[in-house]
Motif scaffolding. Structure first.
Motif, PDB file in Angstrom:
ATOM      1  N   PHE A 282     -70.878   4.910 -19.993  1.00 30.45           N
ATOM      2  CA  PHE A 282     -70.494   4.393 -18.684  1.00 30.45           C
ATOM      3  C   PHE A 282     -71.126   3.026 -18.444  1.00 30.45           C
ATOM      4  O   PHE A 282     -72.286   2.781 -18.793  1.00 30.45           O
ATOM      5  CB  PHE A 282     -70.931   5.348 -17.576  1.00 30.45           C
ATOM      6  CG  PHE A 282     -70.028   6.552 -17.414  1.00 30.45           C
ATOM      7  CD1 PHE A 282     -68.966   6.777 -18.270  1.00 30.45           C
ATOM      8  CD2 PHE A 282     -70.248   7.479 -16.394  1.00 30.45           C
ATOM      9  CE1 PHE A 282     -68.141   7.871 -18.124  1.00 30.45           C
ATOM     10  CE2 PHE A 282     -69.427   8.577 -16.234  1.00 30.45           C
ATOM     11  CZ  PHE A 282     -68.375   8.777 -17.106  1.00 30.45           C
ATOM     12  N   ASP A 283     -70.334   2.158 -17.828  1.00 29.09           N
ATOM     13  CA  ASP A 283     -70.803   0.809 -17.501  1.00 29.09           C
ATOM     14  C   ASP A 283     -70.489   0.556 -16.032  1.00 29.09           C
ATOM     15  O   ASP A 283     -69.325   0.444 -15.652  1.00 29.09           O
ATOM     16  CB  ASP A 283     -70.118  -0.220 -18.396  1.00 29.09           C
ATOM     17  CG  ASP A 283     -70.745  -1.605 -18.272  1.00 29.09           C
ATOM     18  OD1 ASP A 283     -71.315  -1.896 -17.193  1.00 29.09           O
ATOM     19  OD2 ASP A 283     -70.659  -2.379 -19.233  1.00 29.09           O
ATOM     20  N   ASP A 284     -71.513   0.478 -15.215  1.00 27.35           N
ATOM     21  CA  ASP A 284     -71.285   0.303 -13.787  1.00 27.35           C
ATOM     22  C   ASP A 284     -70.707  -1.059 -13.458  1.00 27.35           C
ATOM     23  O   ASP A 284     -70.058  -1.225 -12.431  1.00 27.35           O
ATOM     24  CB  ASP A 284     -72.594   0.510 -13.015  1.00 27.35           C
ATOM     25  CG  ASP A 284     -72.336   0.839 -11.548  1.00 27.35           C
ATOM     26  OD1 ASP A 284     -71.542   1.774 -11.299  1.00 27.35           O
ATOM     27  OD2 ASP A 284     -72.888   0.147 -10.669  1.00 27.35           O
ATOM     28  N   HIS A 285     -70.934  -2.049 -14.319  1.00 29.70           N
ATOM     29  CA  HIS A 285     -70.348  -3.364 -14.079  1.00 29.70           C
ATOM     30  C   HIS A 285     -68.820  -3.287 -14.138  1.00 29.70           C
ATOM     31  O   HIS A 285     -68.126  -3.894 -13.311  1.00 29.70           O
ATOM     32  CB  HIS A 285     -70.867  -4.370 -15.112  1.00 29.70           C
ATOM     33  CG  HIS A 285     -70.233  -5.724 -14.998  1.00 29.70           C
ATOM     34  ND1 HIS A 285     -70.482  -6.595 -13.945  1.00 29.70           N
ATOM     35  CD2 HIS A 285     -69.307  -6.351 -15.787  1.00 29.70           C
ATOM     36  CE1 HIS A 285     -69.775  -7.694 -14.088  1.00 29.70           C
ATOM     37  NE2 HIS A 285     -69.050  -7.570 -15.208  1.00 29.70           N
ATOM     38  N   VAL A 286     -68.320  -2.536 -15.116  1.00 25.92           N
ATOM     39  CA  VAL A 286     -66.871  -2.353 -15.217  1.00 25.92           C
ATOM     40  C   VAL A 286     -66.340  -1.660 -13.967  1.00 25.92           C
ATOM     41  O   VAL A 286     -65.314  -2.054 -13.396  1.00 25.92           O
ATOM     42  CB  VAL A 286     -66.539  -1.526 -16.472  1.00 25.92           C
ATOM     43  CG1 VAL A 286     -65.048  -1.182 -16.508  1.00 25.92           C
ATOM     44  CG2 VAL A 286     -66.927  -2.286 -17.724  1.00 25.92           C
ATOM     45  N   ARG A 287     -67.044  -0.620 -13.529  1.00 25.73           N
ATOM     46  CA  ARG A 287     -66.592   0.107 -12.345  1.00 25.73           C
ATOM     47  C   ARG A 287     -66.588  -0.774 -11.110  1.00 25.73           C
ATOM     48  O   ARG A 287     -65.617  -0.788 -10.343  1.00 25.73           O
ATOM     49  CB  ARG A 287     -67.504   1.331 -12.113  1.00 25.73           C
ATOM     50  CG  ARG A 287     -67.046   2.241 -10.964  1.00 25.73           C
ATOM     51  CD  ARG A 287     -68.158   3.133 -10.486  1.00 25.73           C
ATOM     52  NE  ARG A 287     -69.275   2.373  -9.953  1.00 25.73           N
ATOM     53  CZ  ARG A 287     -69.291   1.829  -8.728  1.00 25.73           C
ATOM     54  NH1 ARG A 287     -68.251   1.944  -7.926  1.00 25.73           N
ATOM     55  NH2 ARG A 287     -70.351   1.151  -8.320  1.00 25.73           N
ATOM     56  N   ARG A 288     -67.668  -1.528 -10.901  1.00 21.85           N
ATOM     57  CA  ARG A 288     -67.760  -2.376  -9.705  1.00 21.85           C
ATOM     58  C   ARG A 288     -66.684  -3.449  -9.698  1.00 21.85           C
ATOM     59  O   ARG A 288     -66.119  -3.769  -8.652  1.00 21.85           O
ATOM     60  CB  ARG A 288     -69.145  -3.030  -9.627  1.00 21.85           C
ATOM     61  CG  ARG A 288     -70.268  -2.083  -9.228  1.00 21.85           C
ATOM     62  CD  ARG A 288     -71.476  -2.864  -8.704  1.00 21.85           C
ATOM     63  NE  ARG A 288     -71.816  -3.966  -9.594  1.00 21.85           N
ATOM     64  CZ  ARG A 288     -72.656  -3.877 -10.608  1.00 21.85           C
ATOM     65  NH1 ARG A 288     -73.219  -2.709 -10.889  1.00 21.85           N
ATOM     66  NH2 ARG A 288     -72.925  -4.935 -11.347  1.00 21.85           N
ATOM     67  N   PRO A 328     -79.846   2.011 -26.522  1.00 25.93           N
ATOM     68  CA  PRO A 328     -80.748   3.026 -25.972  1.00 25.93           C
ATOM     69  C   PRO A 328     -81.193   2.717 -24.559  1.00 25.93           C
ATOM     70  O   PRO A 328     -81.616   3.615 -23.835  1.00 25.93           O
ATOM     71  CB  PRO A 328     -81.925   3.003 -26.948  1.00 25.93           C
ATOM     72  CG  PRO A 328     -81.859   1.659 -27.603  1.00 25.93           C
ATOM     73  CD  PRO A 328     -80.409   1.326 -27.696  1.00 25.93           C
ATOM     74  N   SER A 329     -81.100   1.492 -24.120  1.00 30.33           N
ATOM     75  CA  SER A 329     -81.548   1.135 -22.768  1.00 30.33           C
ATOM     76  C   SER A 329     -80.432   0.499 -21.978  1.00 30.33           C
ATOM     77  O   SER A 329     -80.605  -0.546 -21.344  1.00 30.33           O
ATOM     78  CB  SER A 329     -82.744   0.169 -22.864  1.00 30.33           C
ATOM     79  OG  SER A 329     -82.356  -0.999 -23.568  1.00 30.33           O
ATOM     80  N   LYS A 330     -79.279   1.102 -22.042  1.00 26.81           N
ATOM     81  CA  LYS A 330     -78.136   0.565 -21.300  1.00 26.81           C
ATOM     82  C   LYS A 330     -78.429   0.668 -19.808  1.00 26.81           C
ATOM     83  O   LYS A 330     -78.464   1.752 -19.247  1.00 26.81           O
ATOM     84  CB  LYS A 330     -76.873   1.349 -21.665  1.00 26.81           C
ATOM     85  CG  LYS A 330     -75.594   0.690 -21.179  1.00 26.81           C
ATOM     86  CD  LYS A 330     -74.389   1.415 -21.753  1.00 26.81           C
ATOM     87  CE  LYS A 330     -73.103   0.728 -21.329  1.00 26.81           C
ATOM     88  NZ  LYS A 330     -71.920   1.401 -21.864  1.00 26.81           N
ATOM     89  N   THR A 335     -76.845   4.330 -13.317  1.00 27.02           N
ATOM     90  CA  THR A 335     -76.225   4.016 -12.028  1.00 27.02           C
ATOM     91  C   THR A 335     -74.775   4.464 -12.009  1.00 27.02           C
ATOM     92  O   THR A 335     -74.286   5.030 -11.023  1.00 27.02           O
ATOM     93  CB  THR A 335     -76.308   2.505 -11.755  1.00 27.02           C
ATOM     94  OG1 THR A 335     -77.673   2.106 -11.769  1.00 27.02           O
ATOM     95  CG2 THR A 335     -75.682   2.163 -10.406  1.00 27.02           C
ATOM     96  N   ALA A 336     -74.067   4.212 -13.117  1.00 26.69           N
ATOM     97  CA  ALA A 336     -72.661   4.605 -13.194  1.00 26.69           C
ATOM     98  C   ALA A 336     -72.516   6.109 -13.140  1.00 26.69           C
ATOM     99  O   ALA A 336     -71.623   6.639 -12.474  1.00 26.69           O
ATOM    100  CB  ALA A 336     -72.043   4.057 -14.480  1.00 26.69           C
ATOM    101  N   ARG A 337     -73.403   6.835 -13.842  1.00 26.69           N
ATOM    102  CA  ARG A 337     -73.346   8.304 -13.810  1.00 26.69           C
ATOM    103  C   ARG A 337     -73.562   8.824 -12.395  1.00 26.69           C
ATOM    104  O   ARG A 337     -72.850   9.709 -11.928  1.00 26.69           O
ATOM    105  CB  ARG A 337     -74.390   8.894 -14.759  1.00 26.69           C
ATOM    106  CG  ARG A 337     -74.002   8.869 -16.216  1.00 26.69           C
ATOM    107  CD  ARG A 337     -74.867   9.828 -17.026  1.00 26.69           C
ATOM    108  NE  ARG A 337     -76.274   9.461 -16.987  1.00 26.69           N
ATOM    109  CZ  ARG A 337     -76.845   8.642 -17.842  1.00 26.69           C
ATOM    110  NH1 ARG A 337     -76.134   8.103 -18.816  1.00 26.69           N
ATOM    111  NH2 ARG A 337     -78.140   8.357 -17.761  1.00 26.69           N
ATOM    112  N   ASP A 338     -74.558   8.258 -11.712  1.00 28.42           N
ATOM    113  CA  ASP A 338     -74.853   8.693 -10.349  1.00 28.42           C
ATOM    114  C   ASP A 338     -73.667   8.422  -9.432  1.00 28.42           C
ATOM    115  O   ASP A 338     -73.314   9.251  -8.584  1.00 28.42           O
ATOM    116  CB  ASP A 338     -76.103   7.992  -9.824  1.00 28.42           C
ATOM    117  CG  ASP A 338     -77.360   8.416 -10.572  1.00 28.42           C
ATOM    118  OD1 ASP A 338     -77.321   9.475 -11.233  1.00 28.42           O
ATOM    119  OD2 ASP A 338     -78.367   7.684 -10.500  1.00 28.42           O
TER     120      ASP A 338
END
Length: 378
Positions: A282-288, A328-330, A335-338
């Motif tokens: 998951f990438d929260d930047h993509v989601r936002r 390993p430190s994405k 944040t995206a999971r939450d």
């Protein structure tokens, strides 16, 4: 099918009435068949003994219908209980009159089809015939009126059931009218026996089927609607299921005999399990990015949230399918999971809405963020 409910809730008037209606309705058709009439007469050794038996069964059937409708539309109030007691007195009296008149009368010639018209002018036996016909017509008229009035008080499948019952009991009334017209014609010295022996039985058969359907619709309608909705949702989520499942993977599937609701449960479970495995991608930047573009395009907060999650899942599935290693430190994964879990808890049918944002017939897993956003615009 109704016996278990009767055993556990036999004190409830509605339950007893429903079981009585089914039993007496079936018995009415069985005992009114000419072969059964002849067998009963021979078994008892009394000529035309089947006639009062059939009439008593019909009276009991009419009483069961009245009691069920009264409880169905009126509830458990004191007025309903008084009306039910009144109907029971009326039909107990009708049954008593049928028995009394048959005992006092004489019907020496066995009639398998035309008993009503053949004995229309016979003392006491005519009382048997008139008693059951009036009891049948009173019930058909009363139930038709009650169902007609009740249509405006209910909604959904119950309303449909009442409309069907109106049609069914109008046909039952037509059966009684046909019979009584033929009997009255005999009183006047005319012959309209075909109304009783030819026209009335098919009307009763069709009316009986329609009445049965009317009583079943409120019971089975919601279940049927639930299965149809589940079937539609099963195909709605297909795009998301195909997107997130691994290529060539063996996923547990519902058995062939599973209902649409069970198939939907299997597919939702498989989809959710696979999404859990995509969490590291998951990438929260993509989601936002997709979420913010949706808001600027005038989407509602829910629609924008769905759009963002659809884009994020597409990108995650693409990375996973390509075999790309997850850093390993994405920083944005947690944040995206939450955010995803919060949206899943806040929005009902989230996965179905996300699936609607994806291509409906993906041929391979090459989904991109731009593709997901374009799908949401369509």
């Amino acid at each position: 099918m109704r016996i278990p409910g009767l055993l556990h809730n036999w004190r409830l008037s509605m339950v007893r009435s429903a079981n009585s209606l089914i039993l007496l309705g079936a018995a009415g058709f069985a005992f009114a068949a000419p072969p059964t009439i002849s067998y009963i007469n021979q078994l008892t050794g009394i000529v035309n003994f089947s006639a009062p038996v059939v009439y008593i069964i019909l009276c009991g059937y009419n009483l069961a219908c009245l009691v069920l409708i009264e409880n169905w539309l009126g509830g458990d109030g004191e007025k309903t209980l008084r009306r039910v007691r009144r109907w029971r007195v009326i039909y107990t009296t009708a049954i008593a009159l049928i028995v009394l008149c048959f005992v006092l009368g004489s019907a020496p010639d066995e009639r398998l089809v035309d008993f009503d018209t053949y004995y229309a002018n016979t003392p006491w036996i005519s009382g048997v015939i008139v008693s059951y016909l009036l009891a049948h017509m009173v019930a058909s008229t009363a139930i038709t009126i009650m169902c007609w009035r009740g249509v405006s008080q209910v909604r959904s499948w119950t309303r449909v059931g009442l409309w069907v019952l109106v049609v069914g009991f109008i046909l039952n009334l037509a059966y009684g009218v046909s019979k009584l017209t033929a009997v009255a014609a005999r009183w006047a010295g005319n012959d309209l026996d075909y109304l009783s022996s030819k026209a009335a039985p098919p009307i009763a058969a069709v009316g009986g089927v329609i009445v049965t359907i009317g009583f079943l619709i409120p019971l089975l309608g919601p279940k049927l609607e639930e299965q149809l909705r589940a079937g539609a949702d099963y195909f709605r989520i297909r795009a998301l299921w195909r997107l997130v499942r691994p290529a060539g993977s063996g996923i547990l599937k519902a058995p062939l005999w599973a209902s649409p609701a069970e198939r939907l449960t299997f597919r939702l479970s498989a989809t959710q399990d696979r999404i859990l495995r995509l969490h590291p991608y998951f990438d929260d930047h993509v989601r936002r990015t997709a979420h913010d573009e949706g808001l600027r395009a005038g989407l509602s907060p829910r629609q924008a949230a769905v759009r963002g999650i659809a884009a994020m899942l597409s990108a995650a599935a693409m990375e996973c399918a390509a075999g790309e290693a997850v850093p390993p430190s994405k920083s944005t994964a947690q944040t995206a999971r939450d955010t995803y879990l919060a949206a899943e808890a806040a929005y009902a049918d989230l996965l179905l809405d996300v699936a609607a944002q994806l291509p409906t017939t993906p041929t391979r897993r090459t989904a991109t963020v731009a593709g997901a956003i374009q799908g949401s615009n369509s």
